[in-house]
Design a protein around this motif. Sequence first.
Motif, PDB file in Angstrom:
ATOM      1  N   THR A  93       0.822  -1.195   0.000  1.00  0.00           N
ATOM      2  CA  THR A  93       0.000   0.000   0.000  1.00  0.00           C
ATOM      3  C   THR A  93       0.864   1.255   0.000  1.00  0.00           C
ATOM      4  N   ARG A 118      -5.754   4.663   6.420  1.00  0.00           N
ATOM      5  CA  ARG A 118      -5.927   5.873   5.607  1.00  0.00           C
ATOM      6  C   ARG A 118      -4.598   6.537   5.324  1.00  0.00           C
ATOM      7  N   LYS A 172      -2.568   4.586   2.783  1.00  0.00           N
ATOM      8  CA  LYS A 172      -3.039   4.748   1.408  1.00  0.00           C
ATOM      9  C   LYS A 172      -2.603   6.104   0.864  1.00  0.00           C
ATOM     10  N   GLY A 197       0.476   0.708  -5.068  1.00  0.00           N
ATOM     11  CA  GLY A 197      -0.127   1.031  -3.784  1.00  0.00           C
ATOM     12  C   GLY A 197      -1.157   2.141  -3.899  1.00  0.00           C
ATOM     13  N   ALA A 249      -4.533   4.599  -3.027  1.00  0.00           N
ATOM     14  CA  ALA A 249      -5.934   4.538  -2.610  1.00  0.00           C
ATOM     15  C   ALA A 249      -6.658   3.294  -3.106  1.00  0.00           C
ATOM     16  N   ARG A 250      -6.173   2.709  -4.197  1.00  0.00           N
ATOM     17  CA  ARG A 250      -6.880   1.547  -4.724  1.00  0.00           C
ATOM     18  C   ARG A 250      -6.527   0.258  -3.978  1.00  0.00           C
ATOM     19  N   SER A 251      -5.653   0.359  -3.008  1.00  0.00           N
ATOM     20  CA  SER A 251      -5.209  -0.840  -2.287  1.00  0.00           C
ATOM     21  C   SER A 251      -6.376  -1.544  -1.609  1.00  0.00           C
ATOM     22  N   ALA A 308      -6.834   9.350  -5.732  1.00  0.00           N
ATOM     23  CA  ALA A 308      -7.632   8.990  -4.566  1.00  0.00           C
ATOM     24  C   ALA A 308      -8.899   9.828  -4.636  1.00  0.00           C
ATOM     25  N   ASP A 330     -11.192  10.517   0.378  1.00  0.00           N
ATOM     26  CA  ASP A 330      -9.865  10.172   0.915  1.00  0.00           C
ATOM     27  C   ASP A 330      -9.052  11.422   1.203  1.00  0.00           C
TER      28      ASP A 330
END
Lengths: 319, 433, 321, 499
Positions: free
Chosen positions: A63, A187, A190, A260, A262-264, D351, D355
């Motif tokens: 990530t 969070r 990410k 890695g 946010a799509r993790s 993101a 986020d």
Amino acid sequence: MSKEKIKKQIMNLAPVVGLLLLYGVFMIMGTVKDINIAYGMKAIINQSIVVAVVATGAIFIYTLGSFDISLGASVATSALLGGIVYNATGSLLCMFLANIGVAVFISLFNSILASVFNLPVFVTTIAMLSVLNALVLVLIKVNGTGSEIAVPAEAVKALDTTGFKVLILVLFLVLCIFVFNFTKIGRMQKMLGGNEICARLTGISGKKMAIIGFAMAGIGVGLGAFVSTIYAPTLTKNTASSVGMDVIIAIVFGGMPVSGGARSKITAAVIGAFSMTFLGQIMTLMNFNSGIGQMVKAVIFILVVFVATFNQRSKMLPR
Amino acid sequence: MKKLLAMILCIALCMSTVVGCGSTSGEGNAAADTTNQPAESAGTDEDAEEQTTAQGGMDAVAELDMSKTVKIGVLVSDSTTAESLAFQNYYKEYIAKNYNVELMYSDELVDAAGEKSAIDTFITNNCKAVISFSSFDRMAQLNQCADAGVYYAVATGTLTNDEYESVKTNEYYVGAIGPSLDVEFQAGYDMAKHYLDQGKKNFAIFGGALPYYTEMHIYRAAGMLMAMVEAGGEGANYQGATDKDGIVGKIFETATIETGSIGSINILGYVGGYDMDEAWFAKCGQMAQMDGLEVILAVGNGSDFFGTSAQGTDVKIASVDAYASAYGEAMEAGMLDYLAGKFSASIGPIFAATYRAALGSPIRNSEGNALALDQGYWVATSSEQFNEYYAVDSSVESPAYTKDMLDTLLTADYAAFSEFVGKYSFDDIKAIQ
Amino acid sequence: MKSSKGMITKIFGIGTIPVATLVIMLALCASKGVVMFETQGNWIAFFRAVTSVMLTTFALSINLNSGRFDFSIGSISMISSIVASQICISMGFTTPVMLLISLVSGIFFGTLSGLIYIIVKLPPIIVSLGVTLFYEGFAFAITDGYGVSFVANTELTSFPSVLNYSIIILAGLAVIIFLFDYTKFGYNYKALLSGQKVSVNTGIKEVPNAVGCYAVAGGLMGVVGFISATNTGNIQMALNFGSIGVMFTAFLPMFIGGFIGRFCNERIGYVLGAVTTALISLMYARLNVDSSIQQITTALILVGFLIYLNNEGKLKKLIKG
Amino acid sequence: MEKKEVIVEVKHMDKRFGSTVALNDVSITVRRGEILGLIGENGSGKSTVTSIIAGMQKADGGEMLYEGREWHPSSMINALENGIGMIVQETGTVPGITVAENIFLGEIEQFKKGVINRKQMMRKAGEILDSIGASHIKPQMITGALDLQDRKLIEIAKVMSKNPQILVVDETTTALSQIGRDIIYKIMEKMKEENKAVVFISHDLDEIMNVCDSLTVLRDGKIIVTFAKEEFNEDLIKTSMIGRELQGDYYRSDYDGRYDSEVVLEVQDGNLGDQLIDFNLQLHRGEILGIGGLSHCGMHALGKVLFGAEHMAKGKVLCHGQMVKDEAFAMKNRIGYVAKDRDVESLCLNASIKDNIAAGGLDQFAVSRFLILPGREKAYVQKQIDGLSIKCQEMNQYVSALSGGNKQKVVFGKWIGRGSEILILDCPTRGVDIGVKQAMYQLMYQMKKEGKSIVIISEEMAELIGMVDRLVVMKDGRISKEFERSNTLSESDIIQYMI
């Protein structure tokens, strides 16, 4: 939901669909070939569990956009030291603690070395891979018979049940899902994986998160070593040697982006690990020899990942 | 949303495996039981037979029912060595075509966990027996097979005495046929003796997997050293050791062979391991080109690693491996001088023993215990000899052990079986054929 | 521009690492009473190490510098040398022909790998995982797992010699310098390397350039495969990523080369990096260093060097004040 | 007014990115001897249409005529070779190669005589740099080592070396100091004199009205109106840009520069290379403090220093008397920082909005500052989206899909949501359209009134004059002048202290 969104959703679920598909093919072929499916499922769990556990922990590293190639060697080292501890103390608990302790130590050493000296983690782990491989040989030489370190089979037999192992996986997975999705840590990781500079300017400490990420991975490695030991208590120089690459394959196969961010997905590891095992079993059912089987596996691997990331194409070639 | 879905699916899957495993383990047992039933019934037959053998001496066994295809799993520890490929070739090209069996091969195995999961796969696929070429944890393999009611046989190497003692009565343990450590020791001894008798004095040794404590390599090396100690004249010793146990002990201590003199005999160089990196190849190269070196004794494949470096020198190379075409060429070119090779059909008898066990007619020795039979090498010291052996060994029409010969084993009693296996030399086999 | 002080710094920067390594290695050997370069064989081993490490480093760096991590280079070296030796043995070709076929098949498999990459457009590291498995499986399948052995073929195995290796080193270096410093391909490569988006927008064709990189890397690895095959006369099989080990040998020389490359052409840096690691390798061989110690030492050197590289600024500060 | 000769004509052009319509039936006419201005909010399509003309991308529909012939450039290089050159908004140079290689990027073949002739390339590059008045840049320098302005000059050199008939300048001036701007203006004037054409894109209304001969306004991918020079009217242009009349004030209307005497953040004797030299600065409660200067005067570094993101060699930063040691400390003390380079430093583009906004407020909505409940997180984010009226389909939409203004709103949401008391804004309105700008100015003013403190670091004099209570002008790492809020302050007053 727009058409676009539905399409996106399908792509995102591709790994899950892939797993279900592989499961289906296995069941159908198994039924046709009249194999012992119930035993097969147990075998598949046994064959996937170490990779699944280690890979789930490793998601934390991935990530962050980092990469650890020494995980397999780390599993081996921690299993061996655990074995030595068991043989010295006769306590499975001590062995378990040693497994986890050693793995977390190695993992932390990796990340701290990298962060103190500003090294690229990946290269650190390449060096670590050599060191650990050599260490494995030395450990076996010094503390074992030379060719192996064996924990008595009777000692671990009671734990060598599918239920226990699945319990370990589920507990660890739940812990990871919790940390990843329901705490600040996930969070922040990410964010770091997505844009390190931005994360830093949002007060997120890259070093701290790297250490936490590697620690989580270390726990996974330790659990993997433990499960590996109770499954096959005779440990040799090649113990877990395939785990390192299998973990990478599983994570990617499960739909985790290598970069890695946010799509993790924390569940990618488990999905990927089981998918690969099903695929292997199907290869066996089709009676492919090693060479052909590996080629087919390679093609399916690329295809699945290709489909899963179909909506992320850009004008430029990815790096 | 989709993440949640993926997560739920994932947890559900895990749960289902937990629940499933509750039930699978139940089912698994049930399944194991079902597989057990025929096996057990076979077991009772066998018991009966044992009794009959015990009572009635060496009577031949009743007709075997070979109408049903029997699945046998083969554990492969190294799918790329000449030996293992020759073995596989014999099974695939000869046995599988002449018997109503389906042989399943594992992938290349590198550790005990691999062995275990491969056996799991075999059991899943309803294999009735497992023939193992992999030796990371034989006891675990056997226990796993026995738990599932699957016969288990060791095809390369043998068990140690202690191990054998603990499992010889296990009804699912078919036994082991192959070179025992004594035979390995002898192979090394014979090899060194061959050259010592020619008056050679300057040797180098390639230790193969000796640094990883692979026993057969240690015993072969020990055999070589023993021959040197004997030939070295008054007071010759290897690091103070002068007998077999002493030498073996020394090697176990250091996991290496010390260079130096054994009386009048010199060990000029030693290389071990299979690192295959630049430094290792350089070590091999410099060893092959040492001043005064006469012979390289390899506990395994020697010509592949030293042949080219020794090119143009008078250094002789001796290897232990199998009969592969490349060695023939090497011998012809003078790069290989001596080959102690396993012949591919040597795994025929263990197949026969395993097959008949799976068919319900296992063979046990006179005390009702599992087999533990020795079998050695074919030694070729010239190209002609090699070619003669190789022609037989590589033949898929009439290999060393033909169907007719193996058929006799399927019904043979222990004495006949063991006599057959004992006559493994090329000439003996030719005589039987 | 070229002040004498600049020249001195330059020579110092280029020479320090290899020369210091040479001195240390000679001293280590001497302390054990061993002559490092004693026989012709030692020289050959040294030159072989330089050649194959250099070519591997080139191959690794071409794609790695562009952010493309390629696990498959080891498998390309294996598969192309298998194809080449199979053809040569069956047709009775000579060594130069085998070298040529190795090169061509290396280029072929490299190009294929590049094509897969540009078609599926996945991150190279993922593609290379698949490609590695595929090539390993393919090599295994076409040889039935036997690999190739031609120990007795003295024509092919007589290749190792200082002269032959030197020719390959010089030719390889010349070709690479030509390709990357004197052609449009090279200029575009450099532009894409550090400014992918801008270059693409400006109209540089990224796809052919990327495929070209894979092709060049493949060709180099084909030659590496040829060198290792002709060294022992056999090619060992590898499955399950067994072939990726080759790649790891190139990291240390690549970093050393990168450092030296500040003072001269980067490719020459790589050659000197290869020389440095070859010296270390030869020392290991001459002193019969145990392989575990060897592994740990090499890893420590790698980490140590990286620590130096990444903390140079801090270190300088530390020394100054 | 006589109509000049048409050089480029765009007819009914359409362009789509996925589901968003970037251009809808756009027709533009560019004439020789004229500087055509294009203006519009972010995402209005002005960059899209010019980038299509200049060969960077292709249209989905419509046609283009260049000197009367059909025009289908295959790449920027292709367009440039045919006489249409463009200087882009973002960095258009490759950092890792030499200046000369950048100038001849993509057209290195011209030096090929078997091999590439490096010497010849260097010589030619030197000549080109001299010709645009950028002799201080040497062809063999590595581009990455140069500052933003010099890199822009390289791009200009690259374009001008082809002696183009049309020059497109896409928001280039924002990144430049006055010197750089002057070079560009000079080039544009020269082109006009030579009866060539210029298309000029800028957000800066004053600038565009000064420079251009006619002005085309775009909105939502459509042409709204074209003004001739004599029709230029600031309010009219603004109205047509945003599609409605600007309600209320643009900047703040008062000239009451008062603020609390309490010092909330200060730099004491700060030293950081040549960026800050013996630097002292105080920010007070309820103060909007402006920092102005040329782009490399040290003010951007100052922003980072104030947030603890960059450490000075000497001196200290104090917040309420405590040392600001790192970003985390700064955040704990309710300092927020909006970086200049938004896409790189302030946002994670791959993101979602959620986020990004949530990342800044983890300690705000997390239970026990640790546990995250999806419901609370959503509520927190939704509040910011509503409060700042961020235009998006849903909060899970990726930030990369938003327009510049909306992206900046997300950044603001990140900091405002967590209740920042001190905001350090580095070029907060860079690349942001007027509508959003106005909203932001009003927001800042509102925050001041709530007793919050704001530092605006900006290269736009007008916004500093319009907004700040106190203006500090920086030059070469030092404060060269301080102004209090006043209605008589003019740009020229300030500029003399910057140069």
